[in-house]
Design an enzyme around this catalytic site. Structure first.
Site, PDB file in Angstrom:
ATOM      1  N   LYS A  49       0.861  -1.179   0.000  1.00 30.89           N
ATOM      2  CA  LYS A  49       0.000   0.000   0.000  1.00 30.89           C
ATOM      3  C   LYS A  49       0.901   1.234   0.000  1.00 30.89           C
ATOM      4  CE  LYS A  49      -3.884   1.879   2.710  1.00 30.89           C
ATOM      5  NZ  LYS A  49      -4.707   1.647   3.929  1.00 30.89           N
ATOM      6  N   SER A 100      -9.489   1.379   3.245  1.00 30.99           N
ATOM      7  CA  SER A 100      -8.715   2.194   2.319  1.00 30.99           C
ATOM      8  C   SER A 100      -7.672   1.422   1.512  1.00 30.99           C
ATOM      9  CB  SER A 100      -8.001   3.314   3.097  1.00 30.99           C
ATOM     10  OG  SER A 100      -7.077   2.770   4.040  1.00 30.99           O
ATOM     11  N   SER A 103      -9.635  -0.789   7.290  1.00 29.24           N
ATOM     12  CA  SER A 103      -8.973  -0.673   5.995  1.00 29.24           C
ATOM     13  C   SER A 103      -8.207  -1.881   5.504  1.00 29.24           C
ATOM     14  CB  SER A 103      -8.055   0.547   5.990  1.00 29.24           C
ATOM     15  OG  SER A 103      -8.813   1.722   6.158  1.00 29.24           O
TER      16      SER A 103
END
Length: 545
Positions: A99, A174, A198
């Site tokens: 990420k 997310s 997330s």
């Protein structure tokens, strides 16, 4: 080593492949290692194969922000080590996607924000360091909901990521870029962060496994922060064993002076046995699971009914194996109320970000404060979060209500642990999201249940539970995930439960959009990826707050 010897090794290694087909779709760590150690493929071919999938399919799902320009040369180094019999590390030649809020010294770390696109860490996050030490090849960085603030996975730098199971829907977030990418077999495993939902939201929405650990188990140093209280990091994978391997590697950081929450790790806690624990998982017979009724939406609709139906089938399957299901109907388990009463993000966000942005190790062009970032107009905040961000910019941990929230968190944590003890529970179970993952352009990622673990610091694993019925937009249905929440430091037990549940209901399937086999090509260099920012819905204007 003499040049002639190096050249001979290169001929040996690079001459083994491209005459045979090695299918990396849904490949596991074990699959990759078997292919490497049997001579079926090379590390370079493995990396080239994943890059080929990214090049072909990323334009459809927009999950990748950048690829690592050094990935091929690093694969060549692994091939030399393989030929020399010098293979070490549980992640040897395993392509990993990070990420893009994990610091990397060889790639920028943007958080998906235009104003951070040139922000360059000079040291890797500790979690990245130990993955590299275990032999991983960091293939690239994934899109995310900007600065990890919500769950739609849209950003000013990366655009809108698309769910590969239904191109009209978000991939959760997310960590949605990681979720979509791992579902599409762009890498073997990926990483995410989790402040409320997330890690678990994209796992649920992409038929994947994830683990949010006990607070303190994994160092959060070198991660773009939001909340000291709630932030966590962890892995995302297509199967439980890969999840356990990744967690075991990430946990080798141990105590980290740059994240003092790691001092919470008990002296007697062993984090090196997650994979071994899977071998002694036993059975579900006699396991006591609390079903949290307050985390369901019993309204009948096209968005909620599929979740309720999948969970009903899951509960029936668990009971059939001998598990005991206990109804938990305490009013304290209400996700909306917990979020409203105990969430600490708005009090901690500005201070945490200012500290991150002002570190001497952060080079490149970047703002030095969160207020400067939002003055730049080079950002994306969805309208439903305007109030939150504006409040965060003038709030701090010295606010009078912050201390009351922290006390409330202590009381909620005690109430949760009392529920476990009083009902003699092994874990709680519930849907990660009470409705299907939302459509692109939605106001927010509604209906998620991750806040309980985030507030209490409890470990939780997400497992694929099933799918909605197929439709024209979702030819294989929309994935639905279940959370399994445990007591602190029960990661081994949760992984065992995840393994047993996945054996009872082995529901994962590839997304139709990205299921095709892709022939790899010999590459001279890693290609550049340009995110599709034109995919950003007009309802999320850039630079507006």
């Amino acid at each position: 080593m003499r040049f002639r010897d190096v050249f001979s090794l290169l001929i040996f290694v690079l001459g083994r492949g491209h005459g045979q087909t090695f299918d990396i779709r849904e490949a596991s760590i074990e699959t990759i290692h078997n292919g490497l150690f049997s001579g079926l493929t090379t590390c370079r071919e493995v990396v080239e194969s994943y890059i080929a999938r990214v090049v072909l399919y990323n334009p459809s799902i927009n999950a990748i922000i950048t690829l690592n320009p050094h990935a091929l040369s690093q694969a060549d180094e692994k091939d030399l080590a393989l030929a020399a019999g010098n293979v070490t590390g549980a992640l040897f030649c395993i392509p990993v996607l990070l990420k893009d809020n994990y610091d990397t010294a060889d790639m920028t770390t943007s958080g998906g924000c235009l104003d951070l696109q040139y922000s360059q860490p000079t040291i890797d996050a500790p979690s990245v360091t130990v993955m590299k030490m275990a032999g991983a090849i960091i293939l690239g960085k994934t899109n995310l909901h900007e600065l990890a603030l919500e769950g739609l996975s849209v950003s000013s730098l990366g655009g809108q990521t698309v769910n590969p199971y239904d191109a009209t829907r978000t991939p959760g977030g997310s960590s949605g870029g990681t979720g979509a990418a791992i579902a599409a077999s762009f890498a073997v495993i990926g990483t995410g962060t989790d402040t409320v939902n997330s890690l678990r939201s994209p796992a649920s929405a992409n038929s994947l496994f994830s683990l949010r650990p006990t607070r303190g188990l994994l160092s959060r140093a070198g991660i773009i922060p939001i909340s000291y209280t709630q932030d966590a990091i962890g892995p995302i994978a297509r199967n439980v064993r890969d999840l356990a391997v990744a967690l075991e590697v990430m946990a080798t950081v141990g105590y980290d002076k740059n994240d003092n929450a790691t001092a919470l790790i008990p002296a007697t806690y062993r984090s090196a046995g997650y994979v071994a624990a899977l071998e002694s998982a036993g059975s579900l017979k006699g396991v006591r699971l609390g079903l949290v009724k307050g985390f369901f939406n019993q309204t009948q609709s096209n968005e909620t009914s599929p979740v309720n139906d999948v969970m009903s089938a899951m509960v029936s399957s668990l009971r059939a194996t001998g598990a005991t299901i206990i109804q938990i109907d305490s009013p304290i388990f209400n996700s909306t109320a917990i979020l409203n009463e105990y969430d600490t993000q708005r009090f901690e966000y500005r201070q945490e970000m200012d500290q991150y942005l002002q570190r001497p190790s952060l080079h490149g062009s970047h703002p030095s404060t969160l207020n400067q970032l939002y003055d730049s107009k080079d950002y994306l905040v969805i309208p439903s979060q305007y109030s939150y961000v504006n409040t965060a910019l003038i709030s701090s941990t010295s606010n009078s209500t912050y201390a009351a929230r922290k006390l409330g968190i202590e009381n909620l944590t005690l109430a949760l642990q009392s529920t476990f003890k009083a009902r003699q529970l092994d874990a709680l179970i519930y849907p990660e999201q009470a409705n299907l993952v939302v459509k692109i352009g939605s106001a927010s990622q509604s209906g998620r249940n991750g806040i309980l673990a985030a507030i209490t610091g409890s470990p939780v694993v997400t497992v694929p539970a099933g799918f909605s019925a197929p439709t024209a937009d979702a030819p294989r249905g929309i994935p639905i995930g279940m959370e399994i929440l445990g007591m602190p430091w029960s990661e081994s037990k949760l992984l065992q439960l995840a393994k047993l549940v996945s054996e009872v209901r082995n529901v994962r399937r590839m997304p139709a959009l990205t299921e095709g086999f892709v022939e790899s090509k010999v590459l001279e260099a890693v290609p550049s990826i340009v995110p599709n920012t034109a995919s950003t819905p007009a309802v999320y204007p850039i630079g507006t707050l």
